[in-house]
Design a protein around this motif. Structure first.
Motif, short mmCIF file in Angstrom:
data_model
loop_
_atom_site.label_atom_id
_atom_site.label_comp_id
_atom_site.label_asym_id
_atom_site.label_seq_id
_atom_site.Cartn_x
_atom_site.Cartn_y
_atom_site.Cartn_z
N ASP A 117 -12.03 6.97 0.66
CA ASP A 117 -11.91 8.19 -0.13
C ASP A 117 -11.24 7.82 -1.45
O ASP A 117 -10.02 7.85 -1.57
N GLY A 118 -12.06 7.48 -2.47
CA GLY A 118 -11.50 7.06 -3.75
C GLY A 118 -10.74 5.77 -3.60
O GLY A 118 -11.22 4.79 -3.02
N PRO A 119 -9.49 5.72 -4.07
CA PRO A 119 -8.69 4.49 -3.93
C PRO A 119 -7.97 4.41 -2.60
O PRO A 119 -7.05 3.63 -2.45
N SER A 120 -8.38 5.22 -1.62
CA SER A 120 -7.70 5.26 -0.33
C SER A 120 -8.70 5.00 0.80
O SER A 120 -9.90 5.22 0.66
N CYS A 121 -8.17 4.54 1.92
CA CYS A 121 -8.95 4.44 3.14
C CYS A 121 -8.20 5.18 4.24
O CYS A 121 -6.96 5.17 4.29
N VAL A 122 -8.95 5.86 5.08
CA VAL A 122 -8.37 6.68 6.14
C VAL A 122 -8.90 6.19 7.48
O VAL A 122 -10.12 6.09 7.67
N LEU A 123 -7.99 5.89 8.41
CA LEU A 123 -8.35 5.47 9.76
C LEU A 123 -7.92 6.57 10.73
O LEU A 123 -6.77 7.02 10.68
N TRP A 168 -10.24 -1.99 -1.28
CA TRP A 168 -11.55 -2.55 -0.98
C TRP A 168 -11.45 -3.92 -0.32
O TRP A 168 -12.27 -4.26 0.54
N CYS A 169 -10.47 -4.72 -0.70
CA CYS A 169 -10.26 -5.99 0.01
C CYS A 169 -9.88 -5.72 1.47
O CYS A 169 -10.35 -6.42 2.38
N TYR A 170 -9.06 -4.71 1.68
CA TYR A 170 -8.70 -4.35 3.05
C TYR A 170 -9.93 -3.90 3.83
O TYR A 170 -10.10 -4.24 5.01
N ALA A 171 -10.81 -3.11 3.18
CA ALA A 171 -12.02 -2.64 3.85
C ALA A 171 -12.89 -3.82 4.29
O ALA A 171 -13.45 -3.81 5.39
N PHE A 191 0.84 -1.19 0.00
CA PHE A 191 0.00 0.00 0.00
C PHE A 191 0.88 1.25 0.00
O PHE A 191 2.04 1.21 0.44
N HIS A 192 0.30 2.33 -0.46
CA HIS A 192 0.91 3.64 -0.26
C HIS A 192 0.48 4.14 1.12
O HIS A 192 -0.71 4.16 1.44
N TYR A 193 1.46 4.55 1.91
CA TYR A 193 1.25 4.86 3.33
C TYR A 193 1.47 6.35 3.56
O TYR A 193 2.36 6.97 2.96
N ALA A 194 0.66 6.96 4.44
CA ALA A 194 0.84 8.36 4.83
C ALA A 194 0.19 8.59 6.19
O ALA A 194 -0.73 7.87 6.58
#
Length: 341
Positions: free
Chosen positions: A284-290, A306-309, A195-198
């Motif tokens: 949020d689009g191709p990203s998920c925010v926790l 989406w698999c992660y979601a 994943f791209h991480y931030a």
């Protein structure tokens, strides 16, 4: 970090919404072209009457003095030029659009039949050009659709994989367990993917304030002081921009999901993010925010979002309630649509 979920769900060509909004704009603007014909006709009558009364020479500037018909001639010429230019432009545009739509095998005028009637009544030349060019475009080889970018293909495949995973878990099957070589926890692993991480947070930035000593004329001293103030202002604005809360620590990391924790391998260190400590999960689009109460928000982006979601919802809410997660609404609707077909 609140707000509604925003998602980009891949759609098939058959489910895309019919476009053609430019036909609506054309239908609204086209009536302005025949409106120009009214002053052209009236000024033409005035021009003929003036020339009949004063002669053809009255339309020129004699010895620098305009004749009595000069002003009428200028107005008639200018408005006539605007009218014929509008006719020419709309005809050319209609022809080009007709060829493009015909080659793309689109519906005639995108099926905007009310707009077609309006354009036909107010600009028949443009509609005729479009119709002829549309027929010509249908005779030409069909235009190949643009090839999707690799990132779009990867996101689409990730969405399809998430659909299959959702359907599998909805049937009551156990989640898939994957092998995660080199991972420190010997327990079961639901997902192992890049994943791209931030992270989202503000920081403290210091900057040095410059000082200037100037000696000379008043103009020179004033210029030096102003330049020093401007330089300090730019440095302060740059520091404030760097210090404000924003996404930081961008990295491409390995993410492992277990029944209790999401692990991110950042610069060789495994950082745990407990599922039960997350306050909010947003797509949020191709990203998920926790977001969390005691640590900075985490954003993960990539084809496996989406698999992660799905696996996060399953791990967080359990086999009986995971489908109720609000952020899985797009997947629920997609699976329901597949079941109806």
């Amino acid at each position: 970090m609140g707000g509604p979920n925003r998602v980009n769900v891949p759609q098939s060509a058959e489910s895309r919404r019919r476009d053609g909004r430019h036909w609506v704009v054309t239908a609204v603007g086209m009536p302005l072209v025949p409106v120009l014909a009214v002053p052209v006709f009236r000024l033409g009558e005035q021009y003929e009457a003036c020339v009949a009364e004063h002669g053809l020479a009255s339309t020129d500037r004699g010895n620098g003095v305009p004749g009595p018909c000069f002003q009428v001639t200028m107005w008639a010429g200018g408005i006539s030029l605007a009218f014929y230019a509008a006719v020419l432009v709309t005809t050319v545009v209609g022809f080009v659009l007709g060829v493009v739509d015909g080659r793309a095998r689109r519906t005639f005028a995108y099926g905007r039949w009310v707009c077609v009637v309006v354009v036909g009544l107010t600009g028949p030349w443009a509609l005729l050009a479009y119709a002829l060019a549309y027929g010509l475009g249908r005779l030409l080889p069909a235009r190949r659709p643009p090839r999707p970018r690799p990132s779009e293909v990867a996101l689409h495949r990730g969405w399809q994989e998430a659909l299959r995973l959702y359907q599998r878990l909805a049937r009551g099957e156990l989640p898939p367990f994957v092998i995660a070589p080199g991972f420190l926890d010997p327990g079961p692993v639901y997902l192992d993917a890049p994943f791209h991480y931030a992270r989202f947070y503000g920081t403290t930035v210091t900057y040095e304030q410059g000082w200037t000593y100037a000696y000379g004329s008043p103009a020179f001293v004033t210029g030096a002081v102003v330049g020093n103030l401007v330089g300090n202002g730019i440095a302060r604005a740059r520091a404030e921009n760097l210090a404000r809360a924003q996404w930081r620590e961008f990295a491409y990391v390995r993410v492992v999901v277990t029944p209790t924790t999401t692990w991110c391998c950042v610069a060789g260190r495994w950082l745990p993010f407990g599922h039960d400590t997350a306050l909010e999960f947003v797509i949020d689009g191709p990203s998920c925010v926790l977001s969390f109460a005691d640590v900075e928000p985490l954003r993960l982006s990539g084809p496996s979002t989406w698999c992660y979601a799905v696996m996060y919802a399953y791990a967080r809410y359990g086999p009986g309630r995971w489908q109720e997660a609000p952020f899985l609404h797009p997947l629920r609707e997609a699976v329901r649509g597949l079941a109806m077909h």
